[in-house]
Scaffold this motif. Sequence first.
Motif, mmCIF file in Angstrom:
data_model
loop_
_atom_site.group_PDB
_atom_site.id
_atom_site.type_symbol
_atom_site.label_atom_id
_atom_site.label_comp_id
_atom_site.label_asym_id
_atom_site.label_seq_id
_atom_site.Cartn_x
_atom_site.Cartn_y
_atom_site.Cartn_z
ATOM 1 N N UNK A 149 1.081 -31.692 26.916
ATOM 2 C CA UNK A 149 -0.103 -30.834 26.899
ATOM 3 C C UNK A 149 -0.825 -30.777 28.236
ATOM 4 N N UNK A 150 -0.535 -31.721 29.110
ATOM 5 C CA UNK A 150 -1.301 -31.789 30.352
ATOM 6 C C UNK A 150 -0.558 -31.216 31.558
ATOM 7 N N UNK A 151 0.577 -30.601 31.305
ATOM 8 C CA UNK A 151 1.347 -30.062 32.420
ATOM 9 C C UNK A 151 0.539 -29.042 33.224
ATOM 10 N N UNK A 152 -0.344 -28.315 32.516
ATOM 11 C CA UNK A 152 -1.097 -27.250 33.182
ATOM 12 C C UNK A 152 -2.501 -27.699 33.586
ATOM 13 N N UNK A 153 -2.754 -28.979 33.510
ATOM 14 C CA UNK A 153 -4.102 -29.487 33.766
ATOM 15 C C UNK A 153 -4.565 -29.147 35.198
ATOM 16 N N UNK A 154 -5.844 -28.839 35.345
ATOM 17 C CA UNK A 154 -6.371 -28.501 36.673
ATOM 18 C C UNK A 154 -7.494 -29.465 37.042
ATOM 19 N N UNK A 155 -7.887 -29.422 38.323
ATOM 20 C CA UNK A 155 -9.035 -30.217 38.787
ATOM 21 C C UNK A 155 -10.273 -29.870 37.976
ATOM 22 N N UNK A 157 -10.496 -28.787 34.897
ATOM 23 C CA UNK A 157 -10.439 -29.385 33.550
ATOM 24 C C UNK A 157 -10.991 -30.808 33.595
ATOM 25 N N UNK A 158 -10.585 -31.544 34.616
ATOM 26 C CA UNK A 158 -10.992 -32.945 34.727
ATOM 27 C C UNK A 158 -12.466 -33.037 35.097
ATOM 28 N N UNK A 159 -12.891 -32.195 36.039
ATOM 29 C CA UNK A 159 -14.310 -32.204 36.437
ATOM 30 C C UNK A 159 -15.210 -31.877 35.242
ATOM 31 N N UNK A 161 -14.888 -32.717 32.272
ATOM 32 C CA UNK A 161 -15.077 -33.892 31.416
ATOM 33 C C UNK A 161 -16.327 -34.678 31.818
ATOM 34 N N UNK B 6 -0.253 -36.392 18.854
ATOM 35 C CA UNK B 6 -0.189 -34.943 18.642
ATOM 36 C C UNK B 6 -0.782 -34.557 17.299
ATOM 37 N N UNK B 64 -14.829 -38.627 26.433
ATOM 38 C CA UNK B 64 -15.433 -37.759 27.448
ATOM 39 C C UNK B 64 -15.380 -36.277 27.108
ATOM 40 N N UNK B 67 -9.554 -31.952 26.739
ATOM 41 C CA UNK B 67 -8.754 -31.293 27.762
ATOM 42 C C UNK B 67 -7.600 -30.613 27.041
ATOM 43 N N UNK B 68 -7.502 -29.316 27.225
ATOM 44 C CA UNK B 68 -6.418 -28.558 26.582
ATOM 45 C C UNK B 68 -6.314 -28.880 25.095
ATOM 46 N N UNK B 70 -7.162 -31.538 23.515
ATOM 47 C CA UNK B 70 -6.977 -32.954 23.167
ATOM 48 C C UNK B 70 -8.252 -33.739 23.456
ATOM 49 N N UNK B 181 -14.939 -41.668 37.681
ATOM 50 C CA UNK B 181 -14.369 -40.322 37.701
ATOM 51 C C UNK B 181 -13.059 -40.310 38.501
ATOM 52 N N UNK B 185 -9.439 -39.379 36.971
ATOM 53 C CA UNK B 185 -8.682 -38.261 37.548
ATOM 54 C C UNK B 185 -7.254 -38.679 37.878
ATOM 55 N N UNK B 188 -5.220 -39.025 34.712
ATOM 56 C CA UNK B 188 -4.873 -37.738 34.091
ATOM 57 C C UNK B 188 -3.815 -36.992 34.917
ATOM 58 N N UNK B 189 -3.892 -37.112 36.242
ATOM 59 C CA UNK B 189 -2.857 -36.481 37.068
ATOM 60 C C UNK B 189 -1.512 -37.181 36.904
ATOM 61 N N UNK B 192 -0.116 -35.865 33.806
ATOM 62 C CA UNK B 192 0.366 -34.509 34.036
ATOM 63 C C UNK B 192 1.816 -34.539 34.510
#
Lengths: 163, 195
Positions: A149-155, A157-159, A161, B6, B64, B67-68, B70, B181, B185, B188-189, B192
């Motif tokens: 689900x996080x393949x498309x995650x962007x900066x 999206x995280x900011x 949060x 999921x 928090x 995201x997408x 989730x 933060x 980050x 999460x990266x 990804x």
Amino acid sequence: MSNPQLIMYDEEFKQINVALDKLLREANAKVIFLVDKNGQLITGCGETERFDTTSLASLTAGNIAATGGLAKLIGEKEFSILFHEGEKDNLHISIVAGRVILVVLFDTRSSLGLVRLRVKKASEELTAIFNRLLQKNEEKEKSGDSEFPFAEITDDDIDNLFS
Amino acid sequence: MSFINYASREINCKIVYYGPGLCGKTTNLQYVYQKTAADAKGKMISLATETERTLFFDFLPLALGEIRGFKTRFHLYTVPGQVFYDASRKLILKGVDGVVFVADSQEERMDANIESVENLRINLIEQGYDLDKIPYVVQYNKRDLPNVVSVEELRRELNPTNVPDFEACATTGEGVFETLKAIAKLILFDLKKGK
């Protein structure tokens, strides 16, 4: 890694919940929850809303880790069952499939013997489910089909949060 | 490692705050706890001695947001910094997704900082991790005190690989959320990339 990432899918999640519900009934328990060894709650059933399950999950995993440390000091691989007896409520904690922790909270309506018996039976069922799940995790990882689900995650999206 | 569900659309990650005794790990968590909205945090648990030194760990669950689609939860842990609690530190590193090293900027604590980073590296290896490969940030805490070492020197001694680092004063909260933060980050990266 010593403990690869756990990914839970709908199918196995339902099977796990069915197995826990059955255990809850058969063992006359109040609450049952399943925690991974890192302290994250996987699922729970029974009177879960009455308890802080997140904290219980973390402390249970800490307890298992500490007890595992004790076991190693005396030359045991691990202690697979822990039992805590209170005035009213008791906790029966056991390791399932080598990596998840099954916690059964029960009171005088049940007994340690009954809980142990039913947990043993349920553990076999849960072990089979987790083995299938881990195999699925491995296969998906190998084939690169992770539907992540996080393949498309962007900066952004995280900011968001932290906003 | 993180747990992705999921079925209930949740993701849980574990962050560990590491550092020498009295460097301010628990204070970091206490500040995050105070400043977080009630609906986003769980109970903060501190297993401490009578003198408020961390005995086993502090624990703070933080939800928090999404995201997408989730729900993203971070479980923040500290380790006991005192040298003789090494067995506990090892246990808490199990399944870690990211590490914050909290350094004490005071001159007289430099040796303790260096020893603690070394100890972190060794304890991670025991759990099957490499400090150079996992999400990792450094915080130079207690910048408000008079007898502090320069950031350049701290960086040279404690952050040779140049990971993100932050100046902080955990008692006032300066740099606390910036640090959190940054590690969130990186985790999460990492996710990804499907690690």
